[in-house]
Write an enzyme that holds these catalytic residues in place. Structure first.
Site, PDB file in Angstrom:
ATOM      1  CB  THR A 154      -0.834  -0.043   1.299  1.00  0.00           C
ATOM      2  OG1 THR A 154      -1.839  -1.027   1.143  1.00  0.00           O
ATOM      3  CG2 THR A 154      -1.450   1.274   1.664  1.00  0.00           C
ATOM      4  NE  ARG A 210      -9.845  -6.227   3.777  1.00  0.00           N
ATOM      5  CZ  ARG A 210      -8.733  -5.511   3.823  1.00  0.00           C
ATOM      6  NH1 ARG A 210      -8.353  -4.820   2.789  1.00  0.00           N
ATOM      7  NH2 ARG A 210      -7.986  -5.487   4.905  1.00  0.00           N
ATOM      8  N   GLY A 239     -10.773  -2.283   3.501  1.00  0.00           N
ATOM      9  CA  GLY A 239      -9.748  -2.222   4.543  1.00  0.00           C
ATOM     10  C   GLY A 239      -9.755  -0.875   5.251  1.00  0.00           C
TER      11      GLY A 239
HETATM   12  N1  ASP Z   1      -3.977  -1.644   5.033  1.00  0.00           N
HETATM   13  C1  ASP Z   1      -4.262  -2.231   3.750  1.00  0.00           C
HETATM   14  C2  ASP Z   1      -5.531  -3.025   3.824  1.00  0.00           C
HETATM   15  O1  ASP Z   1      -5.751  -3.730   4.776  1.00  0.00           O
HETATM   16  C3  ASP Z   1      -3.200  -3.124   3.264  1.00  0.00           C
HETATM   17  C4  ASP Z   1      -1.820  -2.560   3.262  1.00  0.00           C
HETATM   18  O2  ASP Z   1      -1.470  -1.701   4.068  1.00  0.00           O
HETATM   19  O3  ASP Z   1      -1.034  -3.004   2.414  1.00  0.00           O
HETATM   20  O4  ASP Z   1      -6.282  -2.986   2.864  1.00  0.00           O
END
Ligand code: ASP
Length: 343
Positions: A210, A238, A240
């Protein structure tokens, strides 16, 4: 009297008579490309260079804006766009795949001056989801728009729209097949770096992260932004932490600007970014201590992992993570520093 006020304003703004333009604040930009990394033992020099070049390019792009007197909002958006366009990172082009073999993208942005915020969740056709998040903030009465509606809104706002196949990369596709082979319903953080995960060891190239950016501009305004493809093999619908204001992203001129990366479900449950801001505001706890408490203690105590980047209103930076590494970098006083692993 009126003229004196105007003269003061002009002097304050432009310096006047050859004076150096006085800044209210130091300018600072911090970026991340995901917590958890390819294990150091498995990283090659070439790949390391590609990552650091990608982060440096994003830093340069955003910092140039700050140096020219641009806003922290413009700087974080520009930095994120660079990373979204780079297939190494799990945002925009190069995003991970859902269980259904799609790319569903989340992004958010927040203005610390006004507490305005915008976010999109599960978009599939906006080339740069961060621009859609900003459009939600500036061109709608809403904070979060999701799914097909958010895609439609982005198109109506005149943003660049692409075919969903634009986001495809072979490596991410391979990573999805690998996770599914292990367990069809297991979701995999693309960057968790958990040593317990056999998937991690067999797919060293799958741990790309991310992206996020936080900035302080010369007017003392803070901004934060985050963009992601989420987790490999995530199930339909989903969402996040990245598009959740207060969880993955938060900015308030009175405290700090934060962008998180890690196991999103835990960040949502901890209301990570806003909790740190509250610790600073109500508990008078310095940024570093608040961020360390949350990332190094509260997060692992629940079973989560990850990190974050933050800058406070005085320009102090914090970049804690409880994984082996976090792709990260900052630029301050004209100097850039980019790192992947712990010191
Ligand atoms: N925080 C992001 C999520 O759970 C994933 C990530 O930080 O790579 O979608």
């Amino acid at each position: 009297m009126k003229y004196i006020v105007w003269a003061c304003l002009l002097l304050g703004t432009f310096g006047g008579y050859g004076q150096v333009k006085t800044r209210k604040s130091d300018i600072v930009l911090v970026v991340h490309g995901g917590a958890g990394t390819i294990l150091k033992s498995q990283m090659t020099q070439e790949l390391e260079k590609e990552y650091t070049d990608g982060l440096s390019e994003a830093l340069k792009k955003g910092y140039d804006i700050l140096e020219r007197g641009g806003s922290s909002l413009d700087a974080v958006e520009a930095a994120i766009k660079v990373l979204e366009n780079n297939p190494l990172f799990n945002a925009g082009k190069g995003a991970v795949f859902t269980n259904e073999g799609k790319n569903e993208l989340d992004a958010s942005i927040m203005d610390g001056k006004t507490l305005s915020a915008g976010a999109v969740a599960g978009v599939t056709t906006v080339k740069n989801p961060i621009t859609a998040a900003r459009a939600v903030m500036e061109k709608s009465n809403h904070v979060i728009m999701a799914g097909a509606g958010a895609d439609k809104f982005a198109a109506q706002a005149g943003l660049e729209i692409v075919d969903p196949s634009y986001f495809f990369t072979g490596q991410r596709w391979k990573a999805l097949q690998q996770v599914k082979k292990e367990d069809s319903l297991k979701t995999e953080l693309d960057h968790s770096g958990k040593k317990s995960s056999s998937y991690y060891f067999t797919n060293k190239d799958s741990k790309f992260g991310t992206v996020g950016a936080v900035a302080l501009d010369q007017y003392g305004n803070l901004a934060a932004a985050t963009s992601t493809g989420g987790m490999t093999n995530k199930r339909f619908g989903r969402v996040g932490d990245s598009p959740i204001i207060g969880a993955g992203t938060y900015a308030d001129n009175n405290t700090c600007a934060i962008s998180c990366t890690g196991w999103g479900e835990y960040y949502i449950r901890l209301v990570m970014a806003k909790t740190i801001s509250d610790m600073m505001e109500f508990g008078k706890i310095p940024l570093k201590n608040a961020a360390d408490e949350m990332v190094m203690k509260r997060l692992p105590a629940l079973g989560g992992d990850g990190g974050l980047i933050a800058v406070d209103s005085k320009g102090n930076i914090a970049m804690p993570f409880n994984t082996e590494g976090m792709y990260r970098g900052f630029m301050k006083d004209g100097k850039a520093e980019v790192k992947i692993y712990k010191e």
